[in-house]
Write a protein that holds these residues in place. Structure first.
Motif, mmCIF file in Angstrom:
data_model
loop_
_atom_site.group_PDB
_atom_site.id
_atom_site.type_symbol
_atom_site.label_atom_id
_atom_site.label_comp_id
_atom_site.label_asym_id
_atom_site.label_seq_id
_atom_site.Cartn_x
_atom_site.Cartn_y
_atom_site.Cartn_z
ATOM 1 N N ILE A 119 10.923 -1.777 -4.047
ATOM 2 C CA ILE A 119 11.777 -1.298 -5.095
ATOM 3 C C ILE A 119 10.929 0.068 -5.299
ATOM 4 C CG2 ILE A 119 12.812 -1.276 -7.311
ATOM 5 C CD1 ILE A 119 12.809 -4.360 -7.081
ATOM 6 N N GLU A 120 9.717 0.002 -5.664
ATOM 7 C CA GLU A 120 9.141 1.382 -6.139
ATOM 8 C C GLU A 120 8.939 2.356 -5.198
ATOM 9 O OE1 GLU A 120 6.154 4.187 -7.427
ATOM 10 O OE2 GLU A 120 6.240 2.884 -5.721
ATOM 11 N N PRO A 121 8.504 2.119 -3.893
ATOM 12 C CA PRO A 121 8.458 3.186 -3.113
ATOM 13 C C PRO A 121 9.818 3.671 -2.618
ATOM 14 C CG PRO A 121 7.883 1.205 -1.923
ATOM 15 C CD PRO A 121 7.904 0.848 -3.469
ATOM 16 N N TYR A 160 0.653 -1.269 -0.094
ATOM 17 C CA TYR A 160 -0.137 -0.165 0.010
ATOM 18 C C TYR A 160 0.950 1.355 0.019
ATOM 19 C CZ TYR A 160 -4.743 -1.929 1.293
ATOM 20 O OH TYR A 160 -5.799 -2.314 1.004
ATOM 21 N N CYS A 161 0.518 2.142 -1.023
ATOM 22 C CA CYS A 161 1.413 3.447 -1.070
ATOM 23 C C CYS A 161 0.634 4.592 -0.310
ATOM 24 C CB CYS A 161 1.465 3.815 -2.362
ATOM 25 S SG CYS A 161 2.005 5.303 -2.877
ATOM 26 N N GLY A 162 1.239 5.572 0.367
ATOM 27 C CA GLY A 162 0.663 6.650 1.058
ATOM 28 C C GLY A 162 -0.388 7.093 -0.077
ATOM 29 N N SER A 163 -0.152 7.281 -1.409
ATOM 30 C CA SER A 163 -1.085 7.571 -2.254
ATOM 31 C C SER A 163 -2.644 6.804 -2.358
ATOM 32 C CB SER A 163 -0.605 7.701 -3.724
ATOM 33 O OG SER A 163 -0.433 6.445 -4.313
ATOM 34 N N ASP A 164 -2.434 5.461 -1.943
ATOM 35 C CA ASP A 164 -3.456 4.730 -1.980
ATOM 36 C C ASP A 164 -3.999 4.938 -0.500
ATOM 37 O OD1 ASP A 164 -2.752 3.144 -4.197
ATOM 38 O OD2 ASP A 164 -1.489 1.780 -2.902
ATOM 39 N N GLY A 204 -2.571 0.040 -5.806
ATOM 40 C CA GLY A 204 -1.456 -0.704 -6.044
ATOM 41 C C GLY A 204 -0.491 -0.446 -6.837
ATOM 42 N N HIS A 205 0.866 -0.140 -6.842
ATOM 43 C CA HIS A 205 1.778 -0.072 -7.669
ATOM 44 C C HIS A 205 3.277 -0.263 -7.144
ATOM 45 C CE1 HIS A 205 1.142 4.139 -6.452
ATOM 46 N NE2 HIS A 205 2.337 4.082 -6.032
ATOM 47 N N GLU A 206 3.077 -1.124 -5.975
ATOM 48 C CA GLU A 206 4.685 -1.296 -5.608
ATOM 49 C C GLU A 206 4.363 -3.014 -5.501
ATOM 50 O OE1 GLU A 206 4.396 0.360 -1.504
ATOM 51 O OE2 GLU A 206 4.212 2.340 -2.429
ATOM 52 N N LEU A 207 5.123 -3.537 -6.232
ATOM 53 C CA LEU A 207 4.921 -4.823 -6.420
ATOM 54 C C LEU A 207 5.969 -5.787 -6.709
ATOM 55 C CD1 LEU A 207 4.571 -5.569 -9.586
ATOM 56 C CD2 LEU A 207 2.793 -3.803 -9.382
#
Ligand SMILES: [Zn+2]
Ligand SMILES: [Zn+2]
Length: 349
Positions: free
Chosen positions: A143-145, A36-40, A58-61
Protein backbone atom coordinates in the motif's frame (compact mmCIF):
# COMPACT_ATOMS: atom_id res chain seq x y z
CA UNK A 1 13.22 -9.51 19.14
CA UNK A 2 14.93 -9.73 15.76
CA UNK A 3 15.51 -6.52 13.81
CA UNK A 4 17.42 -5.59 10.68
CA UNK A 5 19.82 -2.69 11.20
CA UNK A 6 21.86 -0.59 8.78
CA UNK A 7 24.77 0.22 11.09
CA UNK A 8 26.73 2.28 8.54
CA UNK A 9 26.89 2.56 4.74
CA UNK A 10 27.50 -0.89 3.20
CA UNK A 11 26.89 -2.55 6.56
CA UNK A 12 23.54 -4.24 7.24
CA UNK A 13 22.98 -6.95 9.81
CA UNK A 14 20.41 -8.93 11.75
CA UNK A 15 20.40 -7.71 15.36
CA UNK A 16 18.43 -8.25 18.55
CA UNK A 17 16.53 -5.46 20.25
CA UNK A 18 14.30 -5.31 23.30
CA UNK A 19 10.66 -5.92 22.47
CA UNK A 20 9.07 -2.45 22.65
CA UNK A 21 6.35 -1.66 25.19
CA UNK A 22 3.49 0.59 23.99
CA UNK A 23 3.30 3.93 25.82
CA UNK A 24 -0.03 5.64 26.52
CA UNK A 25 -1.90 6.13 23.25
CA UNK A 26 0.41 3.76 21.38
CA UNK A 27 -0.30 0.47 19.67
CA UNK A 28 2.19 -2.38 19.32
CA UNK A 29 2.07 -4.07 15.92
CA UNK A 30 3.43 -7.57 15.31
CA UNK A 31 4.86 -7.24 11.81
CA UNK A 32 4.06 -9.83 9.15
CA UNK A 33 5.62 -8.32 6.00
CA UNK A 34 7.94 -5.33 5.60
CA UNK A 35 9.11 -4.17 2.16
CA UNK A 36 12.47 -2.65 1.30
CA UNK A 37 12.01 0.86 -0.13
CA UNK A 38 14.34 2.48 -2.65
CA UNK A 39 15.19 4.92 0.16
CA UNK A 40 16.38 1.95 2.25
CA UNK A 41 18.66 0.96 -0.63
CA UNK A 42 19.98 4.54 -0.79
CA UNK A 43 20.58 4.49 2.97
CA UNK A 44 22.51 1.24 2.68
CA UNK A 45 24.57 2.69 -0.17
CA UNK A 46 25.31 5.85 1.85
CA UNK A 47 23.43 8.01 -0.67
CA UNK A 48 20.51 9.14 1.53
CA UNK A 49 21.40 12.45 3.21
CA UNK A 50 18.25 12.31 5.39
CA UNK A 51 19.18 9.09 7.22
CA UNK A 52 21.18 8.73 10.42
CA UNK A 53 22.99 5.54 11.53
CA UNK A 54 22.48 3.06 13.03
CA UNK A 55 18.99 2.78 11.56
CA UNK A 56 16.33 0.06 11.44
CA UNK A 57 14.89 0.51 7.91
CA UNK A 58 11.36 -0.19 6.72
CA UNK A 59 8.11 1.73 6.34
CA UNK A 60 6.09 -0.46 3.93
CA UNK A 61 4.39 -2.99 6.13
CA UNK A 62 1.57 -5.17 7.33
CA UNK A 63 0.89 -6.78 10.67
CA UNK A 64 -1.61 -7.36 13.43
CA UNK A 65 -2.25 -5.44 16.62
CA UNK A 66 -0.42 -7.21 19.41
CA UNK A 67 -0.81 -4.89 22.43
CA UNK A 68 -2.60 -1.65 23.31
CA UNK A 69 -1.21 1.15 25.45
CA UNK A 70 -3.46 2.85 27.97
CA UNK A 71 -6.05 5.22 26.55
CA UNK A 72 -6.17 3.66 23.06
CA UNK A 73 -9.55 3.97 21.31
CA UNK A 74 -11.95 1.05 21.67
CA UNK A 75 -12.16 0.84 17.88
CA UNK A 76 -8.79 -0.98 17.93
CA UNK A 77 -8.53 -4.59 19.06
CA UNK A 78 -5.83 -7.22 19.55
CA UNK A 79 -5.47 -9.35 16.41
CA UNK A 80 -6.78 -6.65 14.04
CA UNK A 81 -4.96 -6.53 10.67
CA UNK A 82 -3.37 -3.16 10.04
CA UNK A 83 -0.84 -1.09 8.19
CA UNK A 84 0.89 2.04 9.49
CA UNK A 85 1.02 5.59 8.12
CA UNK A 86 4.81 5.95 8.50
CA UNK A 87 5.11 9.74 8.18
CA UNK A 88 5.25 11.93 11.28
CA UNK A 89 4.45 15.59 10.60
CA UNK A 90 4.97 18.44 13.06
CA UNK A 91 1.45 19.89 12.95
CA UNK A 92 2.62 23.50 13.17
CA UNK A 93 4.63 24.39 10.04
CA UNK A 94 3.09 26.21 7.05
CA UNK A 95 2.34 22.97 5.15
CA UNK A 96 0.70 21.40 8.20
CA UNK A 97 -1.39 24.55 8.75
CA UNK A 98 -2.56 24.25 5.12
CA UNK A 99 -3.60 20.63 5.77
CA UNK A 100 -0.76 19.37 3.55
CA UNK A 101 0.94 17.08 6.11
CA UNK A 102 2.84 15.10 3.45
CA UNK A 103 4.78 18.30 2.65
CA UNK A 104 5.63 18.98 6.32
CA UNK A 105 8.83 20.96 6.74
CA UNK A 106 9.83 18.77 9.69
CA UNK A 107 8.52 15.42 8.42
CA UNK A 108 10.05 12.28 9.88
CA UNK A 109 9.51 9.01 8.02
CA UNK A 110 9.97 5.64 9.72
CA UNK A 111 13.19 3.99 8.62
CA UNK A 112 14.67 7.33 7.50
CA UNK A 113 14.67 10.07 10.16
CA UNK A 114 13.22 7.78 12.83
CA UNK A 115 13.40 4.06 13.61
CA UNK A 116 11.71 1.83 11.03
CA UNK A 117 9.65 -1.33 11.17
CA UNK A 118 11.92 -4.10 9.86
CA UNK A 119 11.66 -5.97 13.14
CA UNK A 120 9.29 -8.39 14.80
CA UNK A 121 7.39 -5.62 16.62
CA UNK A 122 7.04 -1.85 16.56
CA UNK A 123 5.04 0.70 18.57
CA UNK A 124 3.37 3.74 17.01
CA UNK A 125 0.74 6.27 18.11
CA UNK A 126 -2.79 5.03 17.44
CA UNK A 127 -3.32 7.91 14.98
CA UNK A 128 -0.85 6.20 12.62
CA UNK A 129 -2.51 2.76 12.67
CA UNK A 130 -4.83 2.02 9.72
CA UNK A 131 -7.07 -1.08 9.87
CA UNK A 132 -7.10 -3.17 6.66
CA UNK A 133 -9.99 -5.57 6.20
CA UNK A 134 -10.00 -7.33 2.83
CA UNK A 135 -6.37 -7.52 1.69
CA UNK A 136 -3.87 -10.29 2.37
CA UNK A 137 -1.04 -9.37 4.69
CA UNK A 138 1.41 -9.76 1.82
CA UNK A 139 -0.43 -7.30 -0.43
CA UNK A 140 -1.01 -4.86 2.44
CA UNK A 141 2.76 -4.24 2.49
CA UNK A 142 2.46 -2.73 -1.02
CA UNK A 143 0.00 0.00 0.00
CA UNK A 144 2.62 2.56 1.05
CA UNK A 145 4.96 2.33 -1.97
CA UNK A 146 2.04 2.35 -4.43
CA UNK A 147 0.50 5.33 -2.63
CA UNK A 148 3.52 7.46 -3.59
CA UNK A 149 2.70 6.96 -7.28
CA UNK A 150 -1.02 7.42 -6.69
CA UNK A 151 -0.30 10.75 -4.97
CA UNK A 152 1.78 11.91 -7.96
CA UNK A 153 -1.12 11.11 -10.29
CA UNK A 154 -3.46 13.18 -8.10
CA UNK A 155 -1.01 16.07 -8.45
CA UNK A 156 -1.07 15.65 -12.25
CA UNK A 157 -4.87 16.13 -12.56
CA UNK A 158 -4.99 13.51 -15.35
CA UNK A 159 -8.05 13.55 -17.59
CA UNK A 160 -9.56 10.47 -19.30
CA UNK A 161 -7.96 9.78 -22.68
CA UNK A 162 -4.78 11.80 -22.05
CA UNK A 163 -1.52 10.36 -23.37
CA UNK A 164 0.91 10.50 -20.49
CA UNK A 165 4.50 9.33 -20.00
CA UNK A 166 6.17 7.89 -16.91
CA UNK A 167 9.96 8.29 -16.85
CA UNK A 168 11.29 5.47 -14.67
CA UNK A 169 9.17 2.43 -13.80
CA UNK A 170 10.64 1.19 -10.56
CA UNK A 171 8.16 0.80 -7.73
CA UNK A 172 7.06 4.46 -7.72
CA UNK A 173 6.68 4.54 -11.50
CA UNK A 174 4.60 1.35 -11.44
CA UNK A 175 2.23 2.97 -8.96
CA UNK A 176 1.93 5.84 -11.43
CA UNK A 177 1.21 3.40 -14.29
CA UNK A 178 -1.63 1.83 -12.28
CA UNK A 179 -3.09 5.08 -10.94
CA UNK A 180 -2.98 6.83 -14.33
CA UNK A 181 -4.86 3.98 -16.01
CA UNK A 182 -7.41 4.15 -13.24
CA UNK A 183 -7.96 7.76 -14.36
CA UNK A 184 -8.44 6.61 -17.97
CA UNK A 185 -5.04 7.68 -19.30
CA UNK A 186 -3.08 6.06 -22.14
CA UNK A 187 0.24 5.31 -20.43
CA UNK A 188 3.68 5.27 -22.08
CA UNK A 189 6.38 3.79 -19.84
CA UNK A 190 10.04 4.79 -20.23
CA UNK A 191 12.99 3.10 -18.54
CA UNK A 192 16.47 1.77 -19.28
CA UNK A 193 15.65 -1.71 -17.93
CA UNK A 194 13.88 -4.10 -20.32
CA UNK A 195 12.83 -6.14 -17.28
CA UNK A 196 11.09 -3.18 -15.62
CA UNK A 197 9.42 -2.19 -18.89
CA UNK A 198 8.03 -5.71 -19.22
CA UNK A 199 6.50 -5.42 -15.73
CA UNK A 200 5.02 -2.01 -16.65
CA UNK A 201 3.48 -3.59 -19.74
CA UNK A 202 2.00 -6.43 -17.68
CA UNK A 203 0.46 -3.78 -15.42
CA UNK A 204 -1.16 -2.07 -18.39
CA UNK A 205 1.29 0.40 -19.96
CA UNK A 206 0.20 0.67 -23.62
CA UNK A 207 3.64 1.53 -24.99
CA UNK A 208 7.16 1.17 -23.67
CA UNK A 209 10.36 2.98 -24.64
CA UNK A 210 13.81 1.70 -23.69
CA UNK A 211 16.11 4.70 -23.29
CA UNK A 212 19.24 2.60 -23.76
CA UNK A 213 18.55 2.00 -27.45
CA UNK A 214 15.79 4.46 -28.43
CA UNK A 215 15.63 8.28 -28.62
CA UNK A 216 13.05 8.92 -25.92
CA UNK A 217 11.95 12.43 -26.94
CA UNK A 218 11.59 11.44 -30.61
CA UNK A 219 9.58 8.32 -29.74
CA UNK A 220 7.32 10.23 -27.33
CA UNK A 221 6.63 12.76 -30.05
CA UNK A 222 5.85 10.03 -32.59
CA UNK A 223 3.50 8.25 -30.18
CA UNK A 224 1.53 11.45 -29.53
CA UNK A 225 1.00 12.67 -33.09
CA UNK A 226 3.91 15.10 -32.81
CA UNK A 227 2.49 16.90 -29.76
CA UNK A 228 4.43 15.25 -26.93
CA UNK A 229 2.71 13.86 -23.81
CA UNK A 230 0.45 16.33 -22.00
CA UNK A 231 1.55 14.90 -18.65
CA UNK A 232 5.05 13.65 -17.78
CA UNK A 233 5.83 12.13 -14.43
CA UNK A 234 9.49 11.78 -13.50
CA UNK A 235 10.19 8.88 -11.13
CA UNK A 236 13.79 8.03 -11.99
CA UNK A 237 15.55 10.82 -10.11
CA UNK A 238 18.32 11.50 -12.62
CA UNK A 239 19.28 14.92 -14.03
CA UNK A 240 18.85 13.48 -17.53
CA UNK A 241 15.20 12.48 -16.99
CA UNK A 242 14.46 15.74 -15.13
CA UNK A 243 15.44 17.63 -18.29
CA UNK A 244 13.86 15.07 -20.61
CA UNK A 245 10.47 15.63 -18.97
CA UNK A 246 10.49 19.31 -19.95
CA UNK A 247 12.02 18.70 -23.38
CA UNK A 248 9.45 16.04 -24.35
CA UNK A 249 6.40 17.77 -22.84
CA UNK A 250 3.60 19.08 -25.06
CA UNK A 251 2.59 22.73 -25.03
CA UNK A 252 0.68 23.49 -21.79
CA UNK A 253 1.77 20.17 -20.22
CA UNK A 254 1.93 19.29 -16.54
CA UNK A 255 5.32 17.94 -15.42
CA UNK A 256 5.33 16.14 -12.07
CA UNK A 257 8.58 15.35 -10.26
CA UNK A 258 8.57 12.52 -7.73
CA UNK A 259 12.22 11.50 -7.99
CA UNK A 260 15.04 13.12 -6.04
CA UNK A 261 18.23 13.95 -7.89
CA UNK A 262 21.46 13.80 -5.90
CA UNK A 263 22.96 16.76 -7.78
CA UNK A 264 21.71 20.13 -9.12
CA UNK A 265 20.05 20.04 -12.56
CA UNK A 266 20.43 22.59 -15.38
CA UNK A 267 17.30 23.41 -17.38
CA UNK A 268 16.56 25.23 -20.64
CA UNK A 269 14.17 27.54 -18.75
CA UNK A 270 12.95 29.19 -21.97
CA UNK A 271 10.78 26.07 -22.44
CA UNK A 272 8.96 26.68 -19.14
CA UNK A 273 7.60 29.90 -20.60
CA UNK A 274 7.27 29.08 -24.30
CA UNK A 275 5.35 25.89 -23.53
CA UNK A 276 3.52 27.46 -20.58
CA UNK A 277 4.03 24.22 -18.66
CA UNK A 278 3.12 23.58 -15.05
CA UNK A 279 5.89 22.10 -12.94
CA UNK A 280 4.67 20.24 -9.88
CA UNK A 281 6.45 18.43 -7.09
CA UNK A 282 4.92 15.38 -5.45
CA UNK A 283 6.06 14.29 -2.03
CA UNK A 284 5.09 11.16 -0.11
CA UNK A 285 1.45 10.23 0.24
CA UNK A 286 -1.59 10.96 2.37
CA UNK A 287 -4.02 8.81 4.31
CA UNK A 288 -6.50 9.33 1.44
CA UNK A 289 -3.94 7.88 -1.00
CA UNK A 290 -3.54 4.85 1.30
CA UNK A 291 -7.29 4.28 1.21
CA UNK A 292 -7.44 4.65 -2.59
CA UNK A 293 -4.63 2.12 -3.04
CA UNK A 294 -6.24 -0.30 -0.59
CA UNK A 295 -9.46 -0.32 -2.62
CA UNK A 296 -7.46 -0.61 -5.86
CA UNK A 297 -5.54 -3.68 -4.63
CA UNK A 298 -8.77 -5.27 -3.39
CA UNK A 299 -10.25 -4.85 -6.89
CA UNK A 300 -7.05 -5.85 -8.76
CA UNK A 301 -5.49 -8.73 -6.82
CA UNK A 302 -3.27 -9.86 -9.72
CA UNK A 303 -1.13 -6.70 -9.54
CA UNK A 304 0.75 -7.73 -6.42
CA UNK A 305 1.94 -11.01 -7.97
CA UNK A 306 3.48 -9.03 -10.84
CA UNK A 307 5.14 -6.42 -8.60
CA UNK A 308 6.72 -8.58 -5.89
CA UNK A 309 10.13 -9.85 -6.99
CA UNK A 310 11.13 -11.83 -3.95
CA UNK A 311 10.03 -12.71 -0.40
CA UNK A 312 12.72 -13.58 2.14
CA UNK A 313 12.60 -14.47 5.85
CA UNK A 314 14.11 -11.87 8.19
CA UNK A 315 17.18 -14.07 8.75
CA UNK A 316 18.05 -13.54 5.06
CA UNK A 317 17.00 -9.89 4.81
CA UNK A 318 20.55 -8.53 5.18
CA UNK A 319 21.79 -10.68 2.29
CA UNK A 320 18.73 -9.71 0.22
CA UNK A 321 19.72 -6.04 0.56
CA UNK A 322 23.28 -6.84 -0.55
CA UNK A 323 21.86 -8.70 -3.57
CA UNK A 324 19.62 -5.73 -4.45
CA UNK A 325 22.51 -3.27 -4.19
CA UNK A 326 24.56 -5.49 -6.52
CA UNK A 327 21.84 -5.59 -9.19
CA UNK A 328 19.17 -2.88 -8.65
CA UNK A 329 17.64 -3.18 -12.14
CA UNK A 330 16.65 -6.81 -11.61
CA UNK A 331 14.46 -6.19 -8.57
CA UNK A 332 11.25 -4.21 -8.17
CA UNK A 333 10.17 -5.17 -4.66
CA UNK A 334 11.66 -7.33 -1.94
CA UNK A 335 9.35 -8.20 0.94
CA UNK A 336 10.76 -9.46 4.22
CA UNK A 337 8.52 -11.98 5.96
CA UNK A 338 8.36 -11.97 9.74
CA UNK A 339 6.12 -15.03 9.70
CA UNK A 340 7.42 -18.50 10.35
CA UNK A 341 7.81 -20.79 7.31
CA UNK A 342 4.59 -22.63 8.21
CA UNK A 343 2.23 -19.68 7.63
CA UNK A 344 3.62 -17.54 4.87
CA UNK A 345 0.24 -16.28 3.65
CA UNK A 346 0.36 -18.38 0.49
CA UNK A 347 3.44 -16.62 -0.84
CA UNK A 348 6.49 -18.31 -2.23
CA UNK A 349 9.86 -17.51 -0.77
ZN1 LIG B 1 9.50 4.40 0.78
ZN1 LIG C 1 4.74 20.39 9.65
Amino acid sequence: MKAICITAPDDITLTRRNKPVPAAGEIRVKLHYVGYCGSDLSSYQGRNPMVGFPRVPGHELSGVIDALGTGVSGTFAIGQRVTILPYFNCGTCFACRQNRPNACLNNQTMGVQREGAMAEFCCVPQTHVIPVHNLSQRDTALIEPLAIGFHAVERARIQPGEKIAVLGVGMIGLGIVLAAQRKGAHVIAVDISAHKLEIARQLGARETINGTNEDVTTRLSALTGGDGPSVLLEAAGSPHTFRQAVDAASQCARVVYVGYTKVPVEFETRLFVSKEIEILGSRGATRDDFETVTRFLEDNPACADIIISRIVPIDQADQAMRDWAANPGAITKILVSLLGPENNDGATA
